[in-house]
Scaffold this motif. Structure first.
Motif, PDB file in Angstrom:
ATOM      1  N   GLU A  35       0.813  -1.222   0.000  1.00  0.00           N
ATOM      2  CA  GLU A  35       0.000   0.000   0.000  1.00  0.00           C
ATOM      3  C   GLU A  35       0.846   1.271   0.000  1.00  0.00           C
ATOM      4  N   ASP A  36       2.150   1.149   0.171  1.00  0.00           N
ATOM      5  CA  ASP A  36       3.034   2.317   0.192  1.00  0.00           C
ATOM      6  C   ASP A  36       3.365   2.841  -1.203  1.00  0.00           C
ATOM      7  N   ALA A  37       2.920   2.144  -2.245  1.00  0.00           N
ATOM      8  CA  ALA A  37       3.328   2.505  -3.617  1.00  0.00           C
ATOM      9  C   ALA A  37       2.979   3.947  -3.972  1.00  0.00           C
ATOM     10  N   GLN A  38       1.766   4.369  -3.684  1.00  0.00           N
ATOM     11  CA  GLN A  38       1.349   5.721  -4.074  1.00  0.00           C
ATOM     12  C   GLN A  38       2.197   6.786  -3.380  1.00  0.00           C
ATOM     13  N   GLY A  39       2.347   6.664  -2.051  1.00  0.00           N
ATOM     14  CA  GLY A  39       3.124   7.655  -1.308  1.00  0.00           C
ATOM     15  C   GLY A  39       4.586   7.676  -1.702  1.00  0.00           C
ATOM     16  N   LEU A  40       5.167   6.496  -1.933  1.00  0.00           N
ATOM     17  CA  LEU A  40       6.570   6.444  -2.345  1.00  0.00           C
ATOM     18  C   LEU A  40       6.756   6.990  -3.750  1.00  0.00           C
ATOM     19  N   ARG A  43       4.851  -0.634  -7.302  1.00  0.00           N
ATOM     20  CA  ARG A  43       4.232  -1.783  -6.628  1.00  0.00           C
ATOM     21  C   ARG A  43       5.016  -3.058  -6.909  1.00  0.00           C
ATOM     22  N   GLU A  44       5.461  -3.225  -8.161  1.00  0.00           N
ATOM     23  CA  GLU A  44       6.270  -4.407  -8.523  1.00  0.00           C
ATOM     24  C   GLU A  44       7.587  -4.409  -7.742  1.00  0.00           C
ATOM     25  N   THR A  45       8.203  -3.250  -7.588  1.00  0.00           N
ATOM     26  CA  THR A  45       9.449  -3.132  -6.821  1.00  0.00           C
ATOM     27  C   THR A  45       9.208  -3.519  -5.362  1.00  0.00           C
ATOM     28  N   ILE A  46       8.104  -3.029  -4.795  1.00  0.00           N
ATOM     29  CA  ILE A  46       7.765  -3.373  -3.413  1.00  0.00           C
ATOM     30  C   ILE A  46       7.468  -4.865  -3.295  1.00  0.00           C
ATOM     31  N   HIS A  47       6.733  -5.386  -4.258  1.00  0.00           N
ATOM     32  CA  HIS A  47       6.412  -6.825  -4.246  1.00  0.00           C
ATOM     33  C   HIS A  47       7.698  -7.661  -4.237  1.00  0.00           C
ATOM     34  N   ALA A  48       8.702  -7.262  -5.037  1.00  0.00           N
ATOM     35  CA  ALA A  48       9.982  -7.990  -5.066  1.00  0.00           C
ATOM     36  C   ALA A  48      10.672  -7.924  -3.703  1.00  0.00           C
ATOM     37  N   ALA A  49      10.634  -6.754  -3.054  1.00  0.00           N
ATOM     38  CA  ALA A  49      11.249  -6.609  -1.722  1.00  0.00           C
ATOM     39  C   ALA A  49      10.524  -7.487  -0.704  1.00  0.00           C
ATOM     40  N   LEU A  50       9.202  -7.546  -0.801  1.00  0.00           N
ATOM     41  CA  LEU A  50       8.434  -8.365   0.136  1.00  0.00           C
ATOM     42  C   LEU A  50       8.667  -9.858  -0.110  1.00  0.00           C
ATOM     43  N   ALA A  51       8.890 -10.239  -1.363  1.00  0.00           N
ATOM     44  CA  ALA A  51       9.230 -11.636  -1.668  1.00  0.00           C
ATOM     45  C   ALA A  51      10.576 -11.986  -1.055  1.00  0.00           C
ATOM     46  N   GLN A  52      11.538 -11.051  -1.114  1.00  0.00           N
ATOM     47  CA  GLN A  52      12.841 -11.278  -0.477  1.00  0.00           C
ATOM     48  C   GLN A  52      12.673 -11.396   1.035  1.00  0.00           C
ATOM     49  N   ARG A  53      11.759 -10.600   1.610  1.00  0.00           N
ATOM     50  CA  ARG A  53      11.501 -10.702   3.049  1.00  0.00           C
ATOM     51  C   ARG A  53      10.933 -12.082   3.385  1.00  0.00           C
ATOM     52  N   ALA A  54      10.020 -12.566   2.552  1.00  0.00           N
ATOM     53  CA  ALA A  54       9.400 -13.874   2.802  1.00  0.00           C
ATOM     54  C   ALA A  54      10.431 -14.997   2.774  1.00  0.00           C
TER      55      ALA A  54
END
Length: 196
Positions: free
Chosen positions: A17-22, A51-62
């Motif tokens: 959800e941070d995509a818009q603000g970032l 959003r895709e960039t954030i999704h990749a970071a969250l996948a690395q977190r997982a």
């Protein structure tokens, strides 16, 4: 991943959800390309790309490869950038700080310094780290200076360490701070932020 709070900045786990603000922080002054100049990927031009960039970071977190934070201005609540722990090695008690970008409006405002002070405090005092590492492009003088100002010591050049967004090889400057260095650096950085 605990939230980390200071006077200027609050770090909380990065969310889709941070995509818009970032996106607003990155492109508000048209400086997105400059902000991402030395990072390993092109600047995300749209909210969907971010959003895709954030999704990749969250996948690395997982997968336990990265712990990404959103950087939030503590006074206004605006999203201003991201930063992460990565290369976390609990047995060796080491980790790296990076994947950092900050909208140009917040450069040289103390936000990044306080963000790193919070992360270093959590790493050394909370997690019991004995070593924190940074990597940056050898050509990125601004980043190298910022890391040095934190009190990290230049340890050498890692040749052909990472690929740049244009496909060329990047030589990386490696810096580190040890737990032995931390008390004096904590005091110095805290004092500097209080004066500014």
């Amino acid at each position: 991943m605990p939230c980390l709070s200071g006077n200027l900045v609050r770090l909380r786990p990065l969310a889709i959800e941070d995509a818009q603000g970032l996106h607003s922080a990155l492109w508000a002054d048209g400086a997105g390309d400059e902000v991402f100049r030395w990072l390993g990927r092109p600047a995300p031009r749209t909210e969907d790309q971010l959003r895709e960039t954030i999704h990749a970071a969250l996948a690395q977190r997982a997968h336990g490869e990265r712990l990404p934070y959103a950087q939030v201005d503590a006074r206004t609540g605006e999203l201003i950038g991201t930063t992460s722990y990565y290369d976390v090695a609990p047995a060796a008690r080491t980790l790296a700080i990076g994947h950092t970008w900050l909208g140009r409006r917040w450069w040289r405002t103390g936000h990044n310094t306080e963000s790193k002070l919070l992360m270093l405090g959590h790493a050394f005092d909370g997690l019991g780290a004995v070593r924190v590492v940074w990597h940056t492009d050898m050509l990125n003088e601004r980043s190298r200076s910022a890391i040095s100002r934190l009190g990290a010591r230049f340890e050498g050049e890692l040749r052909k360490h990472r690929l740049r967004a244009d496909g060329s090889w990047r030589d990386s400057a490696q810096f580190a701070m040890l737990d032995d260095d931390w008390p004096a650096n904590r005091e110095r950085l805290t004092s500097a932020l209080e004066r500014s």
